[in-house]
Design a protein around this motif. Sequence first.
Motif, mmCIF file in Angstrom:
data_model
loop_
_atom_site.group_PDB
_atom_site.id
_atom_site.type_symbol
_atom_site.label_atom_id
_atom_site.label_comp_id
_atom_site.label_asym_id
_atom_site.label_seq_id
_atom_site.Cartn_x
_atom_site.Cartn_y
_atom_site.Cartn_z
ATOM 1 N N ASP A 107 0.826 -1.213 0.000
ATOM 2 C CA ASP A 107 0.000 0.000 0.000
ATOM 3 C C ASP A 107 0.865 1.269 0.000
ATOM 4 O O ASP A 107 0.348 2.366 -0.170
ATOM 5 N N MET A 108 2.173 1.140 0.194
ATOM 6 C CA MET A 108 3.032 2.330 0.235
ATOM 7 C C MET A 108 3.789 2.504 -1.079
ATOM 8 O O MET A 108 4.064 1.533 -1.778
ATOM 9 N N PHE A 109 4.124 3.757 -1.397
ATOM 10 C CA PHE A 109 4.699 4.060 -2.703
ATOM 11 C C PHE A 109 5.997 4.855 -2.607
ATOM 12 O O PHE A 109 6.002 5.967 -2.076
ATOM 13 N N THR A 110 7.071 4.317 -3.154
ATOM 14 C CA THR A 110 8.218 5.157 -3.494
ATOM 15 C C THR A 110 7.930 5.673 -4.908
ATOM 16 O O THR A 110 6.982 5.217 -5.567
ATOM 17 N N LEU A 111 8.770 6.585 -5.381
ATOM 18 C CA LEU A 111 8.593 7.066 -6.755
ATOM 19 C C LEU A 111 8.671 5.924 -7.769
ATOM 20 O O LEU A 111 7.967 5.924 -8.779
ATOM 21 N N LEU A 115 4.069 4.877 -11.960
ATOM 22 C CA LEU A 115 4.324 4.505 -13.356
ATOM 23 C C LEU A 115 5.642 5.066 -13.910
ATOM 24 O O LEU A 115 6.476 4.319 -14.427
ATOM 25 N N LEU A 116 5.845 6.364 -13.789
ATOM 26 C CA LEU A 116 7.006 6.958 -14.438
ATOM 27 C C LEU A 116 8.323 6.533 -13.781
ATOM 28 O O LEU A 116 9.323 6.283 -14.465
ATOM 29 N N GLY A 117 8.323 6.433 -12.454
ATOM 30 C CA GLY A 117 9.527 5.983 -11.753
ATOM 31 C C GLY A 117 9.822 4.524 -12.071
ATOM 32 O O GLY A 117 10.974 4.122 -12.249
ATOM 33 N N TYR A 118 8.753 3.728 -12.163
ATOM 34 C CA TYR A 118 8.875 2.303 -12.492
ATOM 35 C C TYR A 118 9.495 2.131 -13.880
ATOM 36 O O TYR A 118 10.379 1.309 -14.100
ATOM 37 N N MET A 119 9.045 2.972 -14.832
ATOM 38 C CA MET A 119 9.547 2.871 -16.203
ATOM 39 C C MET A 119 11.025 3.241 -16.298
ATOM 40 O O MET A 119 11.796 2.614 -17.014
ATOM 41 N N ALA A 120 11.440 4.280 -15.578
ATOM 42 C CA ALA A 120 12.771 4.854 -15.809
ATOM 43 C C ALA A 120 13.858 4.319 -14.882
ATOM 44 O O ALA A 120 15.047 4.537 -15.145
ATOM 45 N N LYS A 160 10.072 16.277 -8.024
ATOM 46 C CA LYS A 160 9.342 17.478 -7.638
ATOM 47 C C LYS A 160 7.839 17.207 -7.645
ATOM 48 O O LYS A 160 7.131 17.499 -6.687
ATOM 49 N N ARG A 161 7.347 16.602 -8.730
ATOM 50 C CA ARG A 161 5.912 16.308 -8.792
ATOM 51 C C ARG A 161 5.495 15.334 -7.696
ATOM 52 O O ARG A 161 4.452 15.489 -7.065
ATOM 53 N N PHE A 162 6.332 14.319 -7.471
ATOM 54 C CA PHE A 162 6.016 13.298 -6.459
ATOM 55 C C PHE A 162 5.837 13.959 -5.086
ATOM 56 O O PHE A 162 4.909 13.640 -4.346
ATOM 57 N N ALA A 163 6.714 14.930 -4.780
ATOM 58 C CA ALA A 163 6.630 15.632 -3.492
ATOM 59 C C ALA A 163 5.436 16.584 -3.464
ATOM 60 O O ALA A 163 4.729 16.670 -2.457
#
Length: 262
Positions: A107-111, A115-120, A160-163
Amino acid sequence: VPVGILMWRPPPKQWKGEGTTAHLYEILLGRCYTYTQIVRPELGHKDCQKIGKAFTKAFLMKDPCSSTEQDYQLLMELTDEAVPCDKTLFWSKSSELAHDYTRVRRDMFTLEDTLLGYMADGLKWCGDPGSSEMNYHSCPDWREDCSNNPFSVFWNTVSKRFAEDACGVVHVVLNGSISNTFDERSTFGRVEVFNLHPEKVNRLEAWVMHDIGSVHSDSCSSSSVNDLKQILKRRNITFSCQNNYGPIRLLQCVKNPGDSSC
Ligand code: C8R
């Protein structure tokens, strides 16, 4: 018509860093489909073809030392995704541990769990102004060539967006086995801390983790962690801190059975 002359291009520049990851485009597309179809099927409506094209369009045919946030704007719009309040996990110099933790706490998320963090994650990419191809030979090194390279600007932009999107109580895993447990030059210290919105983030809780077996160097009472506390105080965000947060300590112990501290 002297076709040979019309087709001549200057050779791509030689940078100090490693080049674009082989098969970058296919990896990005594959990860996009894996994430949106399997990891989080509720995002199944996302258009991975469009997302893959927006990703490469952000850096192809461009000078890899003049990358900007603007280059990634379309990509950011196509990959917007809500993280529930209280579920954001930041990290700094503790990537493996933070990701081990979210692999269990689904249930917790790092960047990298978005989706975008997972891809890159773990990839490198850059282009060249004189060519429509990726540069697989070399890309700018942050130190030796330039800081405004495509992947550094990318991580700054998405972090920045994640924060900015975070709300409720947010957490950060910090590495207490290095001297700068809170590093003002890291992405967490430079970008994320300053882009939390005090009107929706009630509190930031730090978990200062010590590597098993290392001589413990920094803790919640260290001066670098106190710097973090002061920055947040000025920003009207409450700070709390725990040394060796139990659930993450247990994960470290799983990897180090038999250690006396376990
Ligand atoms: N974040 C930043 N950088 C990231 C990243 C990420 O999620 N994912 C990867 N692979 N990278 P560090 P930090 C790459 O010094 O600077 C976000 C980048 O190339 O240990 O404080 C994330 O939300 C980057 O230079 O940590 C997290 O909270 C290094 O790995 C912070 O920022 C980051 O290494 C972590 O950034």
